[in-house]
Design an enzyme around this catalytic site. Structure first.
Site, short mmCIF file in Angstrom:
data_model
loop_
_atom_site.label_atom_id
_atom_site.label_comp_id
_atom_site.label_asym_id
_atom_site.label_seq_id
_atom_site.Cartn_x
_atom_site.Cartn_y
_atom_site.Cartn_z
N GLY A 198 0.83 -1.20 0.00
CA GLY A 198 0.00 0.00 0.00
C GLY A 198 0.87 1.25 0.00
O GLY A 198 0.66 2.15 -0.78
N PRO A 216 13.14 -8.80 15.05
CA PRO A 216 14.26 -8.19 14.33
C PRO A 216 14.33 -8.60 12.86
O PRO A 216 14.68 -7.79 12.01
CB PRO A 216 15.50 -8.71 15.08
CG PRO A 216 15.00 -9.13 16.42
CD PRO A 216 13.56 -9.54 16.25
N VAL A 239 8.89 1.53 12.75
CA VAL A 239 9.86 0.88 11.87
C VAL A 239 9.56 1.15 10.39
O VAL A 239 10.45 1.39 9.59
CB VAL A 239 9.86 -0.65 12.15
CG1 VAL A 239 10.41 -1.43 10.97
CG2 VAL A 239 10.66 -0.96 13.41
N GLU A 284 8.34 3.32 8.20
CA GLU A 284 8.70 4.45 7.35
C GLU A 284 10.09 5.01 7.62
O GLU A 284 10.68 5.68 6.78
CB GLU A 284 7.66 5.58 7.53
CG GLU A 284 6.31 5.24 6.97
CD GLU A 284 5.22 6.14 7.52
OE1 GLU A 284 4.84 5.94 8.70
OE2 GLU A 284 4.76 7.02 6.80
#
Ligand code: MCN
Ligand code: MOS
Length: 766
Positions: A248, A660, A731, A733
């Site tokens: 998206g 992670p 996380v 962007e």
């Protein structure tokens, strides 16, 4: 083979913590996606499905004079031709803040044209091919008016000041005038597009006054609200379904006019209708990143210490809509400066209203300030990394609050070490390998921690497996996986025994998946719901006379690996299924949410269906952000000017990582998108027609594997209790922010040429 059989847990095989938050569990939805078992929105097979195809304006401004539908209506298989005259009027829906809309009709097909590509008609037919063929027969004539093609159009002017974007402290202009070192430069970014693999599209079906929409969605509850308001039906009557989404990047958060067309057609025909945009249509179906222009002036002393930042920005918006791309967002928080001024205008052009694209605001903002500080470094003769440390902001210079956590110094140190920055020779054009000029650049990035609300339902079934339900979504970020880990850890069961169900608006509700907030919200909600379910389970085990633990008189029990035992190890050990069977319970169910305890039903409706969220990132005593530092090597062919990114090391602070492996994948995705932005991506406007010429993936270039080197990411985050329930920051962007300036700075180091217009194509280097 069933989907469940396909689920494998190969994280790091050696790592037993895949059942816990922080473990490297592989994507639980991965096998279903790779084998084709995952069904995307428009792949639903429905009885009597009809197919709609849009007809779009070929002019950028003016009025539709007439639409001749005769040929289309007579074409084989055609069921309906919709024009502004034949589509029934809808009601105007509220905006995403929930502002009550004016009581005026809404028509998703346009008579007044504000951009090329606007929907003017639609054809519905028995088959997709018939609809495509008939759509080509619709003849639209226009009274064309002069269009403002883009920001550089002389008719565009300076635009409208957006006063709420102004940020000022000290005496920025005066301090600049008296500064011993002054630099001033203009930085431009072009229109860019989200270009997800899966285009926009939907299937709409009515049962009486109930509407079901299968549509890729970053915000089921918000889109359901819009559909409900358009058709004046209760919110509960709309069901949005979106279990899988082919990307998206910001483009799928809102119900758009094509959705109104499809749902209207379905209602008129009494049949389900599928409408899928062609790739070119996606370029104008939802706006990409707005084109931007920024001027950054820095006044500094001879040691490179910033005295003043004066920043002016402009972004494109459409004629009728308002999109503000906040260009001062990084400029105002990255460096300490006693004097600051940032202002922004928007310019109306004849384009679709621009939209959200991965780190709207922060992304172009960082291109300005992170290029400018590099320019300052060369003027004063200081290493570009060193100058960033000299101007390190010890607190949020704008909000004047302490950082919740800011591991940016650690990021600079870890990145520099892994990259080998100390071996950099400072002068431009001083590093080469044959005819390749080598350049090393650095830039920082940041993204605020946005917080909002979500709820989740956790169900422990009779067989001991666990279901998690939420109307939040997974478009590739890893929501399914991290929520399975959260429920598994909280309940003490293997993650394999948890089935996460997302993407259905009938489930417990969630706000928009935008602004990198979903993971923090939903891990919090699932943690709470799972904790409540565990309390119920243990409560039953202790208090129910039929329970094998009843005689123990314990006040708590341990659940681990799906088995229940007493903390002291005396007494029985049984599986959750055995325990539930012994007390005659079918299942245990609990809901958890992150809303304040006294929230009303109206508060909740607003929290989940609008973005009017009260939790800013500077709420209370702290300023909350993720941070990163990118170290990038480029190789520039001296003869041809071609730029290749040959090495990337990025160190990032996203707080605690829920997984992670997935966070690294997200970061790498952002870095790759940033490389595309730096070198390739650009919507090219045909000035004569106000049209995007390269509206397809052959001409709108995004990076391929061959363009991308190995990328090393290093996590330097520490748990941040002020940012989320479990200590994570955003996380999704973060990592795109700062990549383009790091590449541009590396190109300058390689060539001595400063490119201030993205993308950095070879003609700009020759
Ligand atoms: N994560 C983690 N530790 C944290 C935070 C997140 O391990 N402390 C990991 C998790 O796997 C989580 C993911 O990172 O699922 C993203 O979490 P978060 O930063 O909260 O972002 P959202 O879930 O809200 O996702 C939206 C964000 C945005 S706004 C865009 S734009 C974007 C992005 O995510 N679009 C994407 N990443 C994308 N990734 C894919 N594959 N496709 C898109 O369209
Ligand atoms: Mo992301 S652009 O906030 O969906």
């Amino acid at each position: 083979m069933t989907i469940h059989d396909l689920r494998t847990r190969h994280g790091d095989a050696s790592d037993g913590s895949a059942d816990q938050v922080g473990g490297r569990l592989s994507r639980v939805d991965g096998p279903a996606k790779i084998t084709g078992a995952a069904k995307y929105a428009v792949e639903q097979q429905l009885e009597g499905l009809a197919h709609a195809v849009l007809v779009e304006s070929t002019v950028a401004a003016g009025k539709v004079r007439a639409i001749d539908t005769a040929a289309a209506e007579g074409a084989p298989g055609v069921l309906l031709v919709l024009t502004p005259d034949t589509i029934p009027p809808l009601k105007t829906a509220s905006d995403w803040f929930g502002t009550p809309p004016p009581d005026v009709p809404y028509c998703p097909l346009a008579r007044d044209i504000a951009f090329s590509g606007q929907h003017v008609a639609a054809v519905v037919a028995e088959s997709f091919e018939q609809a495509v063929a008939a759509a080509a027969l619709v003849k639209v004539s226009y009274d064309e008016a002069p269009a403002v093609a883009d920001l550089s159009d002389p008719k565009a002017g300076d635009g409208i000041p957006i006063d709420m974007m102004t940020k000022e402290w000290g005496e920025a202009e005066a301090a600049f005038a008296s500064a011993p070192v002054r630099i001033c430069a203009a930085y431009n970014t072009p229109r860019e597009y989200q270009a997800p693999m899966e285009p926009h599209g939907l299937i709409a079906a009515w049962q009486g006054d109930r509407l079901t929409v299968w549509e890729p969605s970053q915000w089921l509850d918000g889109m359901a609200r819009t559909y409900a308001e358009w058709f004046a039906i209760p919110f509960e009557n709309v069901r949005l379904v979106s279990p899988y989404i082919g990307g998206g990047f910001g483009s799928k958060a809102l119900a758009l006019s094509h959705g109104a067309v499809a749902a209207s057609a379905a209602k008129m025909l009494g049949r389900p209708v599928r409408l899928v945009m062609s790739r070119p249509q996606t370029f104008t179906g939802y706006g990409g990143r707005a084109a931007t222009r920024q001027t950054v002036t820095l006044g500094a002393d001879r040691d490179g210490k910033i005295q003043s930042i004066v920043h002016r920005g402009v972004n494109e918006t459409s004629m009728g809509g308002m999109w503000v791309e906040p260009l001062g967002s990084v400029t105002s928080v990255m460096y300490a400066t006693p004097n600051f001024s940032s202002k922004q205008n928007v310019v109306r052009v004849n384009s679709v209203v621009p939209g959200a694209m991965r780190a709207p605001g922060e992304n172009p903002s960082a291109f300005g300030i992170e290029s400018a500080i590099d320019e300052l470094a060369y003027v004063v003769g200081i290493d570009p990394l060193e100058i960033r440390l000299r101007n390190y902001a010890e607190q949020d210079p704008h909000a004047r609050k302490a950082w919740s956590t800011r591991q940016l110094r650690e990021a600079f140190a870890a990145g520099a070490e892994a990259f080998g920055w100390a071996r950099r020779s400072p002068a431009p054009r001083s590093m080469r390998d044959g005819n390749q000029l080598i350049g090393w650049g650095v830039a920082a990035g940041t993204y605020p921690v946005r917080r909002a609300y979500g709820e989740a339902l956790v169900r422990i079934l009779a067989d001991g497996t666990v279901e998690v339900e939420s109307s939040s979504i997974d478009m590739g970020q890893g929501t399914y996986t991290i929520l399975a880990q959260t429920a598994a850890e909280t309940l003490g069961v293997p993650a394999d025994n948890v089935v996460v169900k997302l993407g259905d608006s009938r489930f417990a509700r969630a706000g928009v998946t935008g602004g990198s907030r979903l993971a923090g919200i939903m891990t919090g909600a699932v943690h709470k719901a799972a904790g409540a379910a565990l309390d119920q389970l243990v409560g039953l085990a202790i208090s129910d006379p039929r329970s094998p633990f009843h005689a123990l008189q314990a006040n708590t029990l341990v659940v681990a690996g799906g088995r229940v035992s007493s903390p002291r190890g005396d007494g029985p050990e049984v599986s959750i299924a055995e325990l539930l069977a012994s007390v005659g319970a079918d299942q245990i169910e609990a809901k958890g949410d992150t809303m304040p305890a006294n929230s009303t039903a109206e508060d909740r409706y607003k929290a989940y269906t609008t973005i009017a969220t009260p939790l800013t990132h500077t709420d209370g005593d702290y300023s909350r952000h993720s941070w990163c530092a990118h170290f990038i090597e480029v190789r520039v062919d001296e003869d041809f000017g071609t730029v290749r990114v040959s090495r990337v090391v990025s160190a990032l602070d996203s707080g605690r990582l829920y997984n992670p492996k997935l966070a690294e994948s997200q970061w790498k995705g952002g870095i790759i998108m940033g490389i595309g932005q730096a070198l390739l991506e650009e919507g090219i406007v045909d000035r004569r027609h106000g049209r995007i010429v390269n509206n397809n993936l052959a001409d709108y270039l995004v990076p391929t594997n061959a363009d991308i080197p190995d990328i090393q990411t290093i996590s330097v985050g520490i748990p941040d209790p002020h940012s989320s329930a479990l200590g994570g920051k955003g996380v999704g962007e973060l990592a795109i922010v700062g990549v383009a300036p790091a590449v541009a700075n590396a190109v300058f180091h390689a060539t001595g040429k400063r490119v201030r217009d993205l993308p950095i194509t070879l003609e700009k280097l020759i």
